[in-house]
Design a protein around this motif. Structure first.
Motif, PDB file in Angstrom:
ATOM      1  N   TYR A 120      -0.594  23.103   5.725  1.00  0.00           N
ATOM      2  CA  TYR A 120       0.214  23.283   6.918  1.00  0.00           C
ATOM      3  C   TYR A 120      -0.224  24.437   7.781  1.00  0.00           C
ATOM      4  CZ  TYR A 120       3.538  19.914   5.138  1.00  0.00           C
ATOM      5  OH  TYR A 120       4.111  18.778   4.697  1.00  0.00           O
ATOM      6  N   TYR A 149       9.683  22.180   6.452  1.00  0.00           N
ATOM      7  CA  TYR A 149       9.185  20.941   7.032  1.00  0.00           C
ATOM      8  C   TYR A 149       9.353  19.781   6.045  1.00  0.00           C
ATOM      9  CZ  TYR A 149       6.336  24.125   9.928  1.00  0.00           C
ATOM     10  OH  TYR A 149       5.895  25.113  10.757  1.00  0.00           O
ATOM     11  N   VAL A 164       4.417  16.336   3.486  1.00  0.00           N
ATOM     12  CA  VAL A 164       3.439  15.293   3.804  1.00  0.00           C
ATOM     13  C   VAL A 164       2.367  15.344   2.721  1.00  0.00           C
ATOM     14  CG1 VAL A 164       1.945  14.319   5.581  1.00  0.00           C
ATOM     15  CG2 VAL A 164       3.962  15.634   6.240  1.00  0.00           C
ATOM     16  N   ASP A 221       0.446  11.186   5.710  1.00  0.00           N
ATOM     17  CA  ASP A 221       1.555  10.886   4.804  1.00  0.00           C
ATOM     18  C   ASP A 221       1.129   9.909   3.717  1.00  0.00           C
ATOM     19  OD1 ASP A 221       1.596   8.321   5.883  1.00  0.00           O
ATOM     20  OD2 ASP A 221       3.548   8.547   6.856  1.00  0.00           O
ATOM     21  N   SER A 253       0.623  18.744  13.248  1.00  0.00           N
ATOM     22  CA  SER A 253       1.382  19.861  12.685  1.00  0.00           C
ATOM     23  C   SER A 253       0.899  21.192  13.256  1.00  0.00           C
ATOM     24  CB  SER A 253       1.213  19.880  11.155  1.00  0.00           C
ATOM     25  OG  SER A 253      -0.097  20.306  10.808  1.00  0.00           O
ATOM     26  N   LYS A 285       0.220  12.863  11.268  1.00  0.00           N
ATOM     27  CA  LYS A 285       1.332  13.674  11.760  1.00  0.00           C
ATOM     28  C   LYS A 285       0.767  15.002  12.256  1.00  0.00           C
ATOM     29  CE  LYS A 285       5.028  11.706   8.902  1.00  0.00           C
ATOM     30  NZ  LYS A 285       6.044  11.436   9.937  1.00  0.00           N
ATOM     31  N   VAL A 334       4.906  16.187  12.704  1.00  0.00           N
ATOM     32  CA  VAL A 334       5.587  16.634  11.495  1.00  0.00           C
ATOM     33  C   VAL A 334       7.011  17.077  11.845  1.00  0.00           C
ATOM     34  CG1 VAL A 334       4.805  19.044  11.628  1.00  0.00           C
ATOM     35  CG2 VAL A 334       5.301  18.015   9.408  1.00  0.00           C
TER      36      VAL A 334
END
Length: 352
Positions: free
Chosen positions: A350, A97, A100, A158, A166, A164, A81
């Motif tokens: 997140y 960030y 996503v 995504d 994170s 990704k 990320v």
């Protein structure tokens, strides 16, 4: 909003982020956790972002947010990320960030949207991409980074369901001796490396162990920690290793997987997970080895008639298209600090 010279990210004013999040309105919350709350924001040119704001101001939080900002500002990889920027006008930096949009791998495996169908080859691809992100952290980042909290809820997806990695709040820059001593065990139960728990010695092989648990979730559809009776929990890894020892892998697999994928492929993935879960860190493969083996398994999934040997060079397997699929049995949501509030499976998450 401006780009600071020498930095790879933008520096936002506090007023800009208040405006972007509609004064941190509750309707903008994407996720909550011990390290803060993440909000969806809209910045200049109508660009969506995820704004991570610390809830409790103390020295530990300042240190962890500062560490996360330092680490992410130096990383550039498609499977990690991206840090867009930060706000330094507050006591604890606010981190911004890339947004996503498709939630997490945890939600994809354990959520409750039963209408969602995903092929096993797609899950295998997501695992491979996450492994590539971790390989980059261990080998190509300068200095190398140990993630420290690898789990399915820290793998974001995504718009194309590309992985990704994170949440770098528990991460550390690897010292030259490749070891990191800590005074308090961090991470998530069910994923924690038993060697790390005993020694307080964090290494890149700690991430490998945690990734092995992710492979188990993909294979079995089960949570990392299982209830066994009203007051007893047991790790999925313990159950799996016992089943492997008794040559009873079949009983661990999701019914959707069996019959859709060859047992040869599933045994290959199970054997890779077993190697990652070795109690001795030195015996575990590196993340590069894991990524390479997953690449070979993916190619076998695409061409199941190709003889599978995950210990041989991946190039010996042919390219091709996907086969087979199954519907995931989804059974719950990852919880934030408010454990009774489910996370929207279409939102990004997140912070756990």
């Amino acid at each position: 909003m401006k780009s600071e010279e020498g930095l790879g990210f933008m520096v936002f004013s506090e007023a800009e982020l208040i405006h972007a999040t509609n004064n941190y309105d509750n309707s903008r919350i994407l996720g909550k956790g011990g390290n803060g709350t993440v909000y969806k924001g809209i910045i200049k040119n109508n660009i969506p972002v995820a704004v991570k704001r610390c809830g409790l101001v103390d020295e530990r939080q300042k240190k962890e947010f500062g560490k996360e900002m330092l680490i992410l500002s130096q990383l550039n990889h498609k499977n990690i990320v991206k840090l867009v920027g930060c706000c330094l006008e507050v006591e604890v930096p606010i981190l911004v960030y890339e947004f996503v949009m498709n939630g997490t791998l945890f939600e994809l495996i354990h959520g409750n949207n039963k209408a969602l169908q995903i092929s096993f080859s797609t899950l295998l691809r997501i695992a491979h991409e996450a492994a590539e992100g971790l390989r980059f952290l261990h080998l190509d980042a300068s200095p190398p980074v140990i993630h420290g909290d690898v789990k399915t809820s820290n793998i974001l997806l995504d718009e194309n369901y590309m992985a990704k990695v994170s949440d770098f709040g528990a991460s550390t820059l690897a010292p030259s001796d490749k070891e990191q001593f800590v005074t308090k065990v961090q991470g998530t139960w069910g994923y924690l490396d038993p060697e790390y728990i005993q020694t307080f010695q964090l290494t890149n092989k700690s991430d490998v162990y945690s990734f092995g648990v992710i492979l188990l979730e993909i294979l079995t559809g089960q949570l990392p920690m299982k209830l066994e009776g009203p007051d007893k929990q047991i790790c999925l890894s313990t159950i799996f290793l016992s089943a492997m020892k008794d040559n009873n892998l079949d009983a661990m697999l999701m019914s959707h997987v069996k019959g859709q994928e060859s047992m040869e492929l599933l045994r290959g993935l199970a054997n890779l997970a077993k190697k990652c879960l070795d109690t001795c860190g030195d015996n575990r493969p590196s993340m590069k080895d894991v990524a390479d083996e997953l690449n070979g398994l993916r190619k076998h999934s695409m061409h199941p008639w190709v003889l599978l040997d995950v210990d041989t060079e991946a190039e010996s397997l042919l390219e091709g298209g996907s086969t087979g699929g199954y519907e995931i049995e989804l059974s719950g949501y990852p919880m934030g600090e408010n454990e009774n509030k489910p996370i929207n499976p279409r939102s990004s998450y997140y912070e756990k």
